[in-house]
Design an enzyme around this catalytic site. Structure first.
Site, PDB file in Angstrom:
ATOM      1  N   HIS A 167      -9.751   1.490   4.662  1.00 33.13           N
ATOM      2  CA  HIS A 167      -8.490   1.714   5.379  1.00 33.13           C
ATOM      3  C   HIS A 167      -8.723   2.749   6.483  1.00 33.13           C
ATOM      4  O   HIS A 167      -9.459   3.713   6.307  1.00 33.13           O
ATOM      5  CB  HIS A 167      -7.414   2.211   4.405  1.00 33.13           C
ATOM      6  CG  HIS A 167      -6.051   2.195   5.021  1.00 33.13           C
ATOM      7  ND1 HIS A 167      -5.634   3.163   5.902  1.00 33.13           N
ATOM      8  CD2 HIS A 167      -5.032   1.303   4.924  1.00 33.13           C
ATOM      9  CE1 HIS A 167      -4.410   2.861   6.313  1.00 33.13           C
ATOM     10  NE2 HIS A 167      -4.024   1.733   5.735  1.00 33.13           N
ATOM     11  N   ASN A 188       0.877  -1.177   0.000  1.00 33.96           N
ATOM     12  CA  ASN A 188       0.000   0.000   0.000  1.00 33.96           C
ATOM     13  C   ASN A 188       0.912   1.223   0.000  1.00 33.96           C
ATOM     14  O   ASN A 188       1.396   1.650   1.045  1.00 33.96           O
ATOM     15  CB  ASN A 188      -0.892  -0.045   1.250  1.00 33.96           C
ATOM     16  CG  ASN A 188      -1.719   1.223   1.412  1.00 33.96           C
ATOM     17  OD1 ASN A 188      -1.822   2.036   0.488  1.00 33.96           O
ATOM     18  ND2 ASN A 188      -2.305   1.403   2.586  1.00 33.96           N
ATOM     19  N   GLU A 222      -5.873  -4.545  10.477  1.00 33.09           N
ATOM     20  CA  GLU A 222      -4.865  -3.515  10.723  1.00 33.09           C
ATOM     21  C   GLU A 222      -5.215  -2.736  11.991  1.00 33.09           C
ATOM     22  O   GLU A 222      -6.006  -1.779  11.935  1.00 33.09           O
ATOM     23  CB  GLU A 222      -4.813  -2.536   9.548  1.00 33.09           C
ATOM     24  CG  GLU A 222      -4.437  -3.158   8.233  1.00 33.09           C
ATOM     25  CD  GLU A 222      -3.790  -2.134   7.308  1.00 33.09           C
ATOM     26  OE1 GLU A 222      -2.657  -2.393   6.866  1.00 33.09           O
ATOM     27  OE2 GLU A 222      -4.392  -1.086   7.050  1.00 33.09           O
TER      28      GLU A 222
HETATM   29  P1  PGA Z   1       2.456   0.655   7.780  1.00 30.70           P
HETATM   30  O1  PGA Z   1       1.005   0.860   7.119  1.00 30.70           O
HETATM   31  O2  PGA Z   1       3.014  -0.616   7.207  1.00 30.70           O
HETATM   32  O3  PGA Z   1       3.211   1.879   7.382  1.00 30.70           O
HETATM   33  O4  PGA Z   1       2.236   0.546   9.247  1.00 30.70           O
HETATM   34  C1  PGA Z   1       0.143  -0.220   6.904  1.00 30.70           C
HETATM   35  C2  PGA Z   1      -1.133   0.286   6.311  1.00 30.70           C
HETATM   36  O5  PGA Z   1      -1.578   1.376   6.702  1.00 30.70           O
HETATM   37  O6  PGA Z   1      -1.724  -0.371   5.440  1.00 30.70           O
END
Ligand code: PGA
Length: 255
Positions: A97, A10, A165
């Site tokens: 998200h 992402n 997440e």
């Molecule tokens: P990060 O983000 O790997 O920078 O923690 C993950 C995400 O928000 O999908």
């Protein structure tokens, strides 16, 4: 648990220009043998989708979008529909998200996105996760609600991936990520909710990914202990070498 091993990058706004994106893809393709057995998907920002799709032509790496419009009719300035994404070579979209939920995206909007994405033939990566872990355990309910509200009316058999997440773990460092055993417990919980919502049969086909400070240093342990099929990676996916290291860490062991 789904056997598929998958790492989705992402890119958020980390990768900014077509030139940077093309260079990334070129290196990734060149080193693809190093992560054989793991699927790599990339979600660039809207203006980079077309150049990335062109650079990926003929490879098994998929390109997706980080979000999409809730609207399907054309009179919506600045919006991008699921059908437009599909026509630009996109095969998946991230929905719900937390960085978008913070900006006002509701469960109902996530559900609308999910339904139009599916209708357009896209796979949906549905993001869920609590803001914080609380001693009374109410964070479980937050995750359950996000899942059941987004999936209300969705039929089993839909091309769906769930990315768990936890908001408190996003955008930090490997040491701040969730611990493997907590992840395993949460993945079991998510499967239970999915089973109640979509039926037992459907669950085995829905990969669960983890996201939140996944880096080369913690990917292998999180995968082994966490009982997930792979990762949704933010900051560490913007650097091609660290993305490849994560892909390698997730690769199934050779028999
Ligand atoms: P990060 O983000 O790997 O920078 O923690 C993950 C995400 O928000 O999908």
């Amino acid at each position: 648990m789904s056997k598929k091993r998958l790492v989705v990058g992402n890119w958020k706004m980390y990768v900014e220009s077509p030139k940077e994106a093309e260079k990334f893809v070129k290196t990734l393709r060149k080193k693809a043998r190093a992560f054989q057995g793991t699927e790599a998907w990339l979600a660039p920002a809207f203006p980079l989708i077309a150049p990335v799709a062109v650079a990926l032509k003929g490879s098994s790496i998929k390109v997706g979008a980080q979000t999409m419009s809730v609207h399907a009719e054309p009179a919506h300035t600045g919006e991008v529909s699921a059908r437009m994404l599909k026509a630009s070579g996109v095969s998946f979209v991230i929905a719900g998200h937390s960085e978008r939920r913070f900006r006002g995206e509701t469960d109902e909007m996530v559900r609308t996105q999910l339904i139009s994405a599916i209708a357009a033939g896209l796979t949906v990566i549905l993001c869920v996760g609590e803001e914080e872990r609380v001693p009374d355990g109410s964070h479980w309910q937050q995750v359950a609600n996000q899942l059941s509200r987004a999936l209300y009316g969705v039929v089993p058999g839909t091309k769906l991936i769930v990315a768990y997440e936890p908001v408190w773990a996003i955008g930090k460092h490997a040491a701040d990520a969730m611990q493997g055993e907590d992840l395993e417990e949460t993945a079991i919980f998510i499967r239970k909710i999915l089973s109640e919502t979509l039926g037992r049969e459907a669950v085995s086909r829905i990969p669960i990914l983890y996201g939140g400070s996944v880096e080369p240093g913690n990917a292998a342990a999180l995968l082994k202990e966490g009982g997930v099929s792979g990762f949704l990676v933010g900051h560490a996916s913007a650097d091609v070498d660290s993305f490849i290291e994560i892909l390698k860490a997730v690769r199934p062991a050779k028999k």
